[in-house]
Design an enzyme around this catalytic site. Structure first.
Site, PDB file in Angstrom:
ATOM      1  N   SER A 294     -29.778 -62.482  90.826  1.00 35.90           N
ATOM      2  CA  SER A 294     -30.808 -61.646  90.213  1.00 35.90           C
ATOM      3  C   SER A 294     -32.163 -62.301  90.380  1.00 35.90           C
ATOM      4  O   SER A 294     -32.415 -63.386  89.836  1.00 35.90           O
ATOM      5  CB  SER A 294     -30.501 -61.449  88.723  1.00 35.90           C
ATOM      6  OG  SER A 294     -31.571 -60.786  88.093  1.00 35.90           O
TER       7      SER A 294
ATOM      8  N   MET B  28     -33.430 -50.202  84.682  1.00 31.93           N
ATOM      9  CA  MET B  28     -33.412 -50.296  83.222  1.00 31.93           C
ATOM     10  C   MET B  28     -34.638 -49.554  82.699  1.00 31.93           C
ATOM     11  O   MET B  28     -35.561 -50.136  82.127  1.00 31.93           O
ATOM     12  CB  MET B  28     -33.405 -51.757  82.786  1.00 31.93           C
ATOM     13  CG  MET B  28     -32.087 -52.441  83.038  1.00 31.93           C
ATOM     14  SD  MET B  28     -32.018 -54.099  82.322  1.00 31.93           S
ATOM     15  CE  MET B  28     -32.458 -55.060  83.764  1.00 31.93           C
TER      16      MET B  28
ATOM     17  N   HIS C  41     -29.882 -58.647  93.489  1.00 33.01           N
ATOM     18  CA  HIS C  41     -29.973 -57.778  92.323  1.00 33.01           C
ATOM     19  C   HIS C  41     -31.425 -57.745  91.866  1.00 33.01           C
ATOM     20  O   HIS C  41     -32.035 -58.787  91.617  1.00 33.01           O
ATOM     21  CB  HIS C  41     -29.079 -58.320  91.201  1.00 33.01           C
ATOM     22  CG  HIS C  41     -28.965 -57.411  90.025  1.00 33.01           C
ATOM     23  ND1 HIS C  41     -28.055 -56.366  89.970  1.00 33.01           N
ATOM     24  CD2 HIS C  41     -29.634 -57.386  88.850  1.00 33.01           C
ATOM     25  CE1 HIS C  41     -28.164 -55.755  88.811  1.00 33.01           C
ATOM     26  NE2 HIS C  41     -29.130 -56.345  88.108  1.00 33.01           N
TER      27      HIS C  41
ATOM     28  N   MET D 258     -22.881 -54.738  81.106  1.00 32.54           N
ATOM     29  CA  MET D 258     -23.865 -55.694  80.620  1.00 32.54           C
ATOM     30  C   MET D 258     -23.190 -56.645  79.632  1.00 32.54           C
ATOM     31  O   MET D 258     -22.624 -56.210  78.635  1.00 32.54           O
ATOM     32  CB  MET D 258     -25.034 -54.981  79.945  1.00 32.54           C
ATOM     33  CG  MET D 258     -25.902 -54.143  80.866  1.00 32.54           C
ATOM     34  SD  MET D 258     -26.627 -55.085  82.236  1.00 32.54           S
ATOM     35  CE  MET D 258     -27.570 -56.342  81.362  1.00 32.54           C
TER      36      MET D 258
ATOM     37  N   ASP E  15     -33.927 -56.206  89.053  1.00 26.32           N
ATOM     38  CA  ASP E  15     -34.051 -55.538  87.763  1.00 26.32           C
ATOM     39  C   ASP E  15     -35.405 -54.857  87.631  1.00 26.32           C
ATOM     40  O   ASP E  15     -36.448 -55.508  87.719  1.00 26.32           O
ATOM     41  CB  ASP E  15     -33.898 -56.558  86.626  1.00 26.32           C
ATOM     42  CG  ASP E  15     -32.468 -57.043  86.468  1.00 26.32           C
ATOM     43  OD1 ASP E  15     -31.564 -56.190  86.471  1.00 26.32           O
ATOM     44  OD2 ASP E  15     -32.257 -58.268  86.339  1.00 26.32           O
TER      45      ASP E  15
ATOM     46  N   ASP F 267     -23.125 -58.379  84.434  1.00 29.81           N
ATOM     47  CA  ASP F 267     -24.481 -58.927  84.476  1.00 29.81           C
ATOM     48  C   ASP F 267     -24.863 -59.491  83.115  1.00 29.81           C
ATOM     49  O   ASP F 267     -24.864 -58.769  82.118  1.00 29.81           O
ATOM     50  CB  ASP F 267     -25.454 -57.808  84.873  1.00 29.81           C
ATOM     51  CG  ASP F 267     -26.896 -58.261  84.953  1.00 29.81           C
ATOM     52  OD1 ASP F 267     -27.157 -59.468  84.803  1.00 29.81           O
ATOM     53  OD2 ASP F 267     -27.761 -57.400  85.177  1.00 29.81           O
TER      54      ASP F 267
ATOM     55  N   MET G 220     -37.606 -52.918  84.967  1.00 30.64           N
ATOM     56  CA  MET G 220     -37.705 -52.678  83.527  1.00 30.64           C
ATOM     57  C   MET G 220     -39.023 -51.981  83.201  1.00 30.64           C
ATOM     58  O   MET G 220     -40.061 -52.310  83.783  1.00 30.64           O
ATOM     59  CB  MET G 220     -37.637 -54.001  82.770  1.00 30.64           C
ATOM     60  CG  MET G 220     -36.438 -54.856  83.089  1.00 30.64           C
ATOM     61  SD  MET G 220     -36.503 -56.404  82.139  1.00 30.64           S
ATOM     62  CE  MET G 220     -35.163 -57.315  82.914  1.00 30.64           C
TER      63      MET G 220
ATOM     64  N   HIS H 149     -31.346 -52.193  89.882  1.00 32.49           N
ATOM     65  CA  HIS H 149     -30.859 -51.858  88.540  1.00 32.49           C
ATOM     66  C   HIS H 149     -32.000 -51.243  87.746  1.00 32.49           C
ATOM     67  O   HIS H 149     -32.947 -51.929  87.356  1.00 32.49           O
ATOM     68  CB  HIS H 149     -30.358 -53.160  87.889  1.00 32.49           C
ATOM     69  CG  HIS H 149     -29.802 -52.991  86.514  1.00 32.49           C
ATOM     70  ND1 HIS H 149     -29.414 -54.064  85.747  1.00 32.49           N
ATOM     71  CD2 HIS H 149     -29.556 -51.885  85.757  1.00 32.49           C
ATOM     72  CE1 HIS H 149     -28.968 -53.634  84.579  1.00 32.49           C
ATOM     73  NE2 HIS H 149     -29.045 -52.315  84.567  1.00 32.49           N
TER      74      HIS H 149
END
Length: 215
Positions: free
Chosen positions: A7, A66, A31, A135, A33, A173, A35, A64
């Site tokens: 990540s 989020m 990965h 998660m 993220d 994760d 957000m 991912h």
């Protein structure tokens, strides 16, 4: 086959290319993220970083989302270079439509579940998925401690997978390191997402191999 997805949330953003190069040889995907400061209490990176990484590297990008309204951005992240898109169950009012949209663009479609979201809520969706991301921390920040009951949840999902969609992947994760990766894999996971444990180690490439159980 166990796959490791470092990540980049824990990478050195002043030297992101150099950080990615430390894991390229042994990682299976990156990965990323995304957000929004709304669905999770933090703001991270977005489309420009995904585009930049895609322009420089050929490693698959696991993005991912989020974010509160993932449907609004699926096309954009597909064009930016994502190979796999994960959306959260908790924010998708029409989950099957979202999954179909992602897959229609040629991407793998994953659904993520927060630690408080029961596994059984995916009973009617698992057959359509390429994977589920469990998660094992509350999403929004890197470096958190692994939530122990995640092992039970992974095992429950593994049984559901074997009953309905054996080809589906299980990713996990949050808080995974060399010491607990084996338990996560034994519970049924085949994709390990790890940030701090990899990028903040003295030897990221070696850490990945240790997580895979090859060292």
């Amino acid at each position: 086959m166990i796959r490791i997805a470092p990540s980049i949330l824990s990478a050195d953003f002043l030297n992101l290319e150099r950080s990615i190069n430390t894991v390229l040889e042994n990682a299976d995907m990156l990965h990323i993220d995304v957000m929004d400061g709304h669905f999770v209490p933090n703001i991270s990176i977005g489309l420009p970083i995904v585009k930049a990484i895609h322009s420089k590297f050929t490693i698959p990008l696991d993005v991912h989302l989020m974010i509160t309204n993932p449907d609004n951005y699926i096309d954009d992240f597909a064009k930016a270079g994502a190979n796999l898109l994960t959306v959260h169950y908790e924010v998708c009012n029409h989950l099957n439509r979202t999954i179909n949209h992602i897959q229609s663009l040629g991407l793998k479609a994953y659904v993520s579940l927060n630690p408080h979201t029961p596994i059984h809520l995916l009973n009617d969706t698992v057959e359509y998925l390429d994977g589920v991301l469990v998660m094992s921390v509350n999403p929004g920040f890197g470096g958190q401690k692994f939530i122990d009951n995640s092992i039970r949840r992974i095992h429950e999902l593994f049984k559901l997978k074997n009953r309905i969609n054996p080809s589906m992947s299980i990713a996990v994760d949050g808080g995974i390191n060399v010491d607990n990766a084996k338990k996560v894999i034994e519970a049924g996971a085949d994709i390990i997402v790890a940030g701090s444990a990899i990028f903040k180690s003295n030897d990221p490439a070696k850490t990945i191999m240790q997580m895979k159980g090859q060292l």
